[in-house]
Write a protein that holds these residues in place. Structure first.
Motif, PDB file in Angstrom:
ATOM      1  N   ARG A  37       0.770  -1.229  -0.139  1.00  0.00           N
ATOM      2  CA  ARG A  37       0.079   0.010   0.046  1.00  0.00           C
ATOM      3  C   ARG A  37       0.984   1.357   0.088  1.00  0.00           C
ATOM      4  N   ARG A  38       2.057   1.079   0.343  1.00  0.00           N
ATOM      5  CA  ARG A  38       2.808   2.375   0.485  1.00  0.00           C
ATOM      6  C   ARG A  38       3.152   2.923  -0.952  1.00  0.00           C
ATOM      7  N   GLY A  39       3.380   1.877  -1.704  1.00  0.00           N
ATOM      8  CA  GLY A  39       3.283   2.277  -3.390  1.00  0.00           C
ATOM      9  C   GLY A  39       4.722   2.100  -3.824  1.00  0.00           C
ATOM     10  N   CYS A  40       4.726   2.251  -5.125  1.00  0.00           N
ATOM     11  CA  CYS A  40       6.185   2.103  -5.704  1.00  0.00           C
ATOM     12  C   CYS A  40       6.681   3.481  -6.142  1.00  0.00           C
ATOM     13  N   LEU A  41       7.675   3.769  -5.714  1.00  0.00           N
ATOM     14  CA  LEU A  41       8.424   5.126  -5.978  1.00  0.00           C
ATOM     15  C   LEU A  41       8.782   5.227  -7.534  1.00  0.00           C
ATOM     16  N   GLY A  42       8.961   4.156  -7.999  1.00  0.00           N
ATOM     17  CA  GLY A  42       9.116   4.274  -9.474  1.00  0.00           C
ATOM     18  C   GLY A  42       8.191   4.446 -10.418  1.00  0.00           C
ATOM     19  N   VAL A  43       6.855   3.925 -10.092  1.00  0.00           N
ATOM     20  CA  VAL A  43       5.786   4.134 -10.715  1.00  0.00           C
ATOM     21  C   VAL A  43       5.104   5.444 -10.467  1.00  0.00           C
ATOM     22  N   SER A  44       5.289   6.076  -9.159  1.00  0.00           N
ATOM     23  CA  SER A  44       5.058   7.413  -8.689  1.00  0.00           C
ATOM     24  C   SER A  44       5.750   8.463  -9.454  1.00  0.00           C
ATOM     25  N   ALA A  45       7.072   8.105  -9.579  1.00  0.00           N
ATOM     26  CA  ALA A  45       7.863   9.055 -10.316  1.00  0.00           C
ATOM     27  C   ALA A  45       7.464   9.105 -11.998  1.00  0.00           C
ATOM     28  N   ILE A  46       7.072   8.026 -12.636  1.00  0.00           N
ATOM     29  CA  ILE A  46       6.881   8.200 -13.703  1.00  0.00           C
ATOM     30  C   ILE A  46       5.337   8.776 -14.050  1.00  0.00           C
ATOM     31  N   CYS A  47       4.543   8.570 -13.107  1.00  0.00           N
ATOM     32  CA  CYS A  47       3.213   9.287 -12.894  1.00  0.00           C
ATOM     33  C   CYS A  47       3.230  10.737 -12.625  1.00  0.00           C
ATOM     34  N   GLU A  48       4.048  11.195 -11.926  1.00  0.00           N
ATOM     35  CA  GLU A  48       4.419  12.407 -11.563  1.00  0.00           C
ATOM     36  C   GLU A  48       5.057  13.435 -12.364  1.00  0.00           C
ATOM     37  N   PHE A  49       6.337  12.691 -13.127  1.00  0.00           N
ATOM     38  CA  PHE A  49       6.897  13.550 -13.921  1.00  0.00           C
ATOM     39  C   PHE A  49       6.934  13.130 -15.547  1.00  0.00           C
ATOM     40  N   GLY A  50       6.492  11.947 -15.597  1.00  0.00           N
ATOM     41  CA  GLY A  50       6.353  11.555 -17.205  1.00  0.00           C
ATOM     42  C   GLY A  50       7.909  11.600 -17.681  1.00  0.00           C
ATOM     43  N   ARG A  51       7.818  12.145 -18.882  1.00  0.00           N
ATOM     44  CA  ARG A  51       9.223  12.492 -19.594  1.00  0.00           C
ATOM     45  C   ARG A  51       9.482  14.035 -19.412  1.00  0.00           C
ATOM     46  N   THR A  52       8.934  14.784 -18.521  1.00  0.00           N
ATOM     47  CA  THR A  52       9.210  16.261 -18.468  1.00  0.00           C
ATOM     48  C   THR A  52      10.586  16.625 -17.515  1.00  0.00           C
ATOM     49  N   ASP A  53      11.114  15.630 -16.932  1.00  0.00           N
ATOM     50  CA  ASP A  53      12.307  15.574 -15.928  1.00  0.00           C
ATOM     51  C   ASP A  53      13.278  14.713 -16.556  1.00  0.00           C
ATOM     52  N   ALA A  54      14.189  15.332 -17.203  1.00  0.00           N
ATOM     53  CA  ALA A  54      15.500  14.357 -17.715  1.00  0.00           C
ATOM     54  C   ALA A  54      16.173  13.532 -16.772  1.00  0.00           C
ATOM     55  N   GLU A  55      16.131  13.930 -15.545  1.00  0.00           N
ATOM     56  CA  GLU A  55      17.205  13.276 -14.601  1.00  0.00           C
ATOM     57  C   GLU A  55      16.144  11.962 -13.993  1.00  0.00           C
TER      58      GLU A  55
ATOM     59  N   PHE B 270       4.472  -6.322 -22.503  1.00  0.00           N
ATOM     60  CA  PHE B 270       2.922  -6.603 -21.615  1.00  0.00           C
ATOM     61  C   PHE B 270       3.239  -6.924 -20.161  1.00  0.00           C
ATOM     62  N   LEU B 271       4.660  -7.696 -19.926  1.00  0.00           N
ATOM     63  CA  LEU B 271       4.580  -8.030 -18.578  1.00  0.00           C
ATOM     64  C   LEU B 271       5.009  -6.944 -17.743  1.00  0.00           C
ATOM     65  N   GLY B 272       5.721  -5.812 -18.283  1.00  0.00           N
ATOM     66  CA  GLY B 272       5.986  -4.593 -17.758  1.00  0.00           C
ATOM     67  C   GLY B 272       5.090  -3.922 -17.365  1.00  0.00           C
ATOM     68  N   ALA B 273       3.805  -3.698 -18.205  1.00  0.00           N
ATOM     69  CA  ALA B 273       2.577  -3.253 -17.982  1.00  0.00           C
ATOM     70  C   ALA B 273       1.727  -3.744 -16.904  1.00  0.00           C
ATOM     71  N   ALA B 274       1.794  -5.085 -17.113  1.00  0.00           N
ATOM     72  CA  ALA B 274       1.295  -5.851 -15.826  1.00  0.00           C
ATOM     73  C   ALA B 274       1.492  -5.658 -14.517  1.00  0.00           C
ATOM     74  N   LEU B 275       2.916  -5.621 -14.496  1.00  0.00           N
ATOM     75  CA  LEU B 275       3.572  -5.403 -13.067  1.00  0.00           C
ATOM     76  C   LEU B 275       3.242  -4.210 -12.748  1.00  0.00           C
ATOM     77  N   SER B 276       3.188  -3.288 -13.359  1.00  0.00           N
ATOM     78  CA  SER B 276       3.008  -1.661 -13.197  1.00  0.00           C
ATOM     79  C   SER B 276       1.530  -1.445 -12.638  1.00  0.00           C
ATOM     80  N   GLY B 277       0.638  -2.193 -13.538  1.00  0.00           N
ATOM     81  CA  GLY B 277      -0.540  -2.358 -12.993  1.00  0.00           C
ATOM     82  C   GLY B 277      -1.163  -3.049 -11.653  1.00  0.00           C
ATOM     83  N   MET B 278      -0.288  -3.991 -11.361  1.00  0.00           N
ATOM     84  CA  MET B 278      -0.252  -4.707  -9.912  1.00  0.00           C
ATOM     85  C   MET B 278       0.082  -3.769  -9.039  1.00  0.00           C
TER      86      MET B 278
END
Length: 192
Positions: free
Chosen positions: A100-118, A159-167
């Motif tokens: 429930r704490r969440g995935c910091l990697g998925v959170s970073a993608i959702c928050e920044f998308g491709r807008t932050d190069a680093e 597909f597996l990457g998307a399934a894991l992100s969805g999980m």
């Protein structure tokens, strides 16, 4: 003479990972970080630079540890498809508080998308490492006849990457481990 740091850097960094995972970058205040990390503002600046520097280091550490754990799980089983299933089921079976704490990697993608190069470079690096590990297993599955012949390996990896992100998102939303395990098993069935 410089003062000896009075805190454990790794402990403080893991505390920051927890706060950023829970609230995202923008939703996290410096005060929340300092409280969770149990350090002073000056110690944070001396050690990590600023909030952004701390976030980037936390994201890098989180990604490395997260991907290393998944790759270790991928290497546990003997047969490739069983290894993939085992890794997904192990992920789905994490303790509820961790899920429930969440995935910091998925959170970073959702928050920044491709807008932050680093940030994008860090998430891309983690994605490439996981991609390579899954590609190796699927290649072996193809050689041993475990992978259906009509499945394109590149498509299966995405597909597996998307399934894991969805999980990960479902876990953050409170999906119970049984639901996540069912998703994992459905993803694996699609490869056979």
């Amino acid at each position: 003479m410089a003062r000896h740091k009075e805190f454990d850097r790794d402990t403080a960094l893991h505390a920051a990972i927890g706060v950023f995972s829970e609230h995202g970058y923008e939703g996290t205040s410096t005060e929340e970080l300092l409280t969770a990390m149990k350090i002073s503002r000056q110690s944070m600046y001396d050690t990590f630079g600023d909030k952004r520097g701390l976030y980037l280091e936390a994201l890098k550490r989180y990604n490395v540890e997260s991907i290393d754990k998944i790759i270790a799980d991928l290497r546990r089983e003997g047969r490739p498809i069983e290894a993939l299933e085992g890794a997904l089921v192990a992920f789905a079976s994490r303790p509820a508080a961790e899920a429930r704490r969440g995935c910091l990697g998925v959170s970073a993608i959702c928050e920044f998308g491709r807008t932050d190069a680093e940030v994008a470079a860090l998430t891309d690096s983690a994605g490439h490492a996981l991609h390579a590990a899954i590609e190796s297993l699927l290649g072996e599955a193809r050689r041993t006849g475990e992978l259906a012949t009509d499945i394109d390996i590149a498509d299966a990896i995405r597909f597996l990457g998307a399934a894991l992100s969805g999980m990960k998102v479902s876990a953050r939303n409170g999906a119970p481990p049984a639901t996540l395990r069912a998703i994992a098993r459905m993803a694996i069935r699609s490869l056979r």
